[in-house]
Design an enzyme around this catalytic site. Structure first.
Site, PDB file in Angstrom:
ATOM      1  CG  ASP A 264      33.321  34.226  50.600  1.00  0.00           C
ATOM      2  OD1 ASP A 264      34.469  34.368  51.065  1.00  0.00           O
ATOM      3  OD2 ASP A 264      32.353  33.879  51.294  1.00  0.00           O
ATOM      4  CD  GLU A 265      29.352  36.426  51.842  1.00  0.00           C
ATOM      5  OE1 GLU A 265      28.130  36.185  51.800  1.00  0.00           O
ATOM      6  OE2 GLU A 265      30.078  36.122  52.816  1.00  0.00           O
TER       7      GLU A 265
END
Length: 548
Positions: free
Chosen positions: A353-354
């Site tokens: 993620d991210e």
């Protein structure tokens, strides 16, 4: 239960003001928080002598009240199949739960010697109960718990425990009486995956603190503990081939505290303890972003060969492993190999993620190289839902953490992966993230996903939440607890409770039982149990707590 933390709750509030501009106050000044014996605000009203059968959390699938209750006495024995190691261990576990408050000896004996007592019975032919289901029959002549598998007996023990008065959770002898309502409960879970995540990277939590959380999860039939073991702020698991990950990368945490890490033996102890509560541990090493602790530890992992400083803030998305470098994959291979060898469970979580500092092309390249490494060491991939921007490996689980307002195109990408056979674990941040503030006045937590009051965290259906995803692609739910602003066990308590039991119910109970109006009453009745267990909790105005 105050712990060794040197960073007070106010740090979390100050961090939030700096990043979100949301007003806050000290936790002790907020009357919505119930102390455990500190201010008297959480005094419990008297409970009924006999709790109605099935009025527990999660609510059972089938309840048939009938006849008079069973009364636990000094003469009660716990009967098990003496030829089954698991049965004997479960008998000892149950006796250990009940002895402190009742003061009764509760000897664990062969089932034939427990006439008139509590019997734990394994019935391999009872296939309708599945891997975790159980049947509880209670009456004046005794209580019998039946399950096909030991995990089912363990889940049934949690039901038996909740049917007793809340005072049974206390560590000193209480008055009783100890009655279990008469009748039959037949119960199986809705989903096979019912998880909770604990972030030990932003703030480090000791082995004993993790064990305490495991015990809290067990009461509500959670069966998966996802440990977020690495992030920008700290690396928390020993890797022999890359020792500076912990000695340097694990030396701090958010706010600049001393951090910490688990030795391999300590991690094994967490895994062992979770297994004794029939919970599977899923370790997460977040890749290729959220990696500043690793990049700071080893300069060669950076594209420019220069190690950045350690990081103690709470921003995200600024770090990335160097995708073109061969050493990156040597590093990832070593880490996955060593952690997989420590972990008997099926899964290894690789984050994903991210990764805002990784180009999409590099992200695809990285995941195409890393996912096979997980399989190489005998595990299946779990990744945050950004993994659907690549091709998830066969047998992978994708953990969806989007919001109600997440763009439709992103939701459709995840749903398309589900239609192609990828399993989903649902953790919508504006429903199940336990670190989100309840209201604007909540002193702890963050608010980027919005405010998540108790009803909002409970009142959604995993089967229909993600448009276009087949209902049978949903493997279950998970409640993540991120710790940017949470530094003590009290902090964890007040953010997890009372929302965690609701997520647990979504994972366990049939969809047909889902009803906020009845749930909030059962939840309110958990308050004396929270207090007996020493759990701080948020006294949401949406819940009719005892004494209010």
């Amino acid at each position: 239960m105050r712990q060794r933390r040197t960073i007070p709750r106010l740090i979390g509030s100050l961090l939030l003001v700096a990043t979100a501009g949301v007003g806050c106050g000290e936790a002790t000044a907020d009357s919505r928080y119930a102390g455990t014996g500190t201010d008297g605000k959480a005094a419990a009203a008297a409970e009924p002598e006999v709790r109605p059968l099935g009025r527990i959390v999660p609510v059972p699938a089938s309840v048939t009240p009938e006849g008079e209750p069973y009364t636990l006495t000094r003469a009660t024995r716990i009967g098990v199949d003496s030829a089954s190691r698991e049965s004997k261990a479960l008998g000892r576990y149950l006796a250990g739960l009940l002895r402190p408050a009742t003061g009764f000896p509760l000897p664990v004996v062969d089932e034939a010697g427990a006439r008139g007592g509590i019997r734990l019975r394994l019935s391999p032919g009872d296939t309708a109960l599945g891997d975790e289901g159980y049947r509880l029959r209670s009456g004046p002549g005794g209580v019998t718990l039946t399950a096909r598998e030991p995990a089912g007996l363990f889940r049934g023990v949690q039901t038996l425990r909740q049917q007793l008065p809340s005072a049974v959770e206390r560590n000193s002898v209480q008055a009783g009486p100890w009655k279990i309502a008469g009748g039959t409960i037949t119960d199986t879970p809705r989903y096979a995956y019912r998880g909770a995540m604990l972030d030990v990277a932003r703030h480090f939590f000791t082995v004993d603190e993790v064990k305490r959380y495991i015990d809290q999860l067990a009461l509500y039939k959670i069966n998966t503990l996802h440990l977020h073991l690495s992030d920008d702020q700290g690396w928390r698991i020993a890797v022999d081939s890359w020792p500076r990950l912990t000695t340097y990368g694990g030396s701090t945490e958010v706010g600049g505290g001393p951090g910490g890490f688990y030795t391999k033996e300590e991690y094994r102890e967490i895994v062992r303890y979770a297994a004794s509560r029939y919970q599977e541990v899923i370790p997460e090493i977040d890749l290729p972003g959220h990696t500043n602790a690793a990049l700071a530890s080893y300069a060669e992992l950076n594209c420019d060969g220069v190690a950045p400083p350690l990081y103690t803030g709470i921003k995200v998305g600024f770090s990335s492993l160097c995708v073109p470098k061969p050493v990156t994959y040597d590093f990832v291979d070593d880490v996955i190999r060593e952690i997989a060898a420590l972990t008997p469970g099926r899964y290894l979580h690789i984050g994903g993620d991210e990764a805002h500092s990784t180009s999409h092309a590099d992200y695809v390249t990285f995941m195409d190289k890393v996912q096979p490494l997980v399989a190489k060491y005998g595990k299946k991939v779990v990744g945050w839902h950004q993994l659907t921007g690549t091709k998830p490996a066969e047998g992978a689980l994708v953990q969806y953490w989007g919001l109600d307002r997440t763009p439709a195109a992103e939701k459709e990408r995840v749903a398309a992966a589900a239609r192609n056979g990828t399993g989903l674990v649902l953790s919508p941040a504006d429903r199940s993230y336990l670190d989100m503030k309840y209201t604007k006045d909540t002193p702890l937590g963050l608010a980027w996903a919005g405010y998540v009051e108790v009803r909002r965290s409970y009142d959604w259906d995993p089967a229909t939440y993600l448009p276009g995803a087949p209902a049978d692609s949903v493997r279950g739910v998970e409640a993540p607890l991120w710790t940017e602003t949470l530094a003590t066990m009290d902090d964890l308590d007040v953010m997890a409770f009372p929302r965690l039991p609701g997520i647990a119910e979504l994972g366990w109970s049939p969809a047909s039982t889902h009803d906020w109006e009845t749930y909030k009453v059962r939840l309110a009745e958990q308050a004396p149990r929270f207090e007996a267990m020493g759990i701080d909790y948020y006294r949401s105005p949406q819940v009719p707590w005892p004494g209010e």
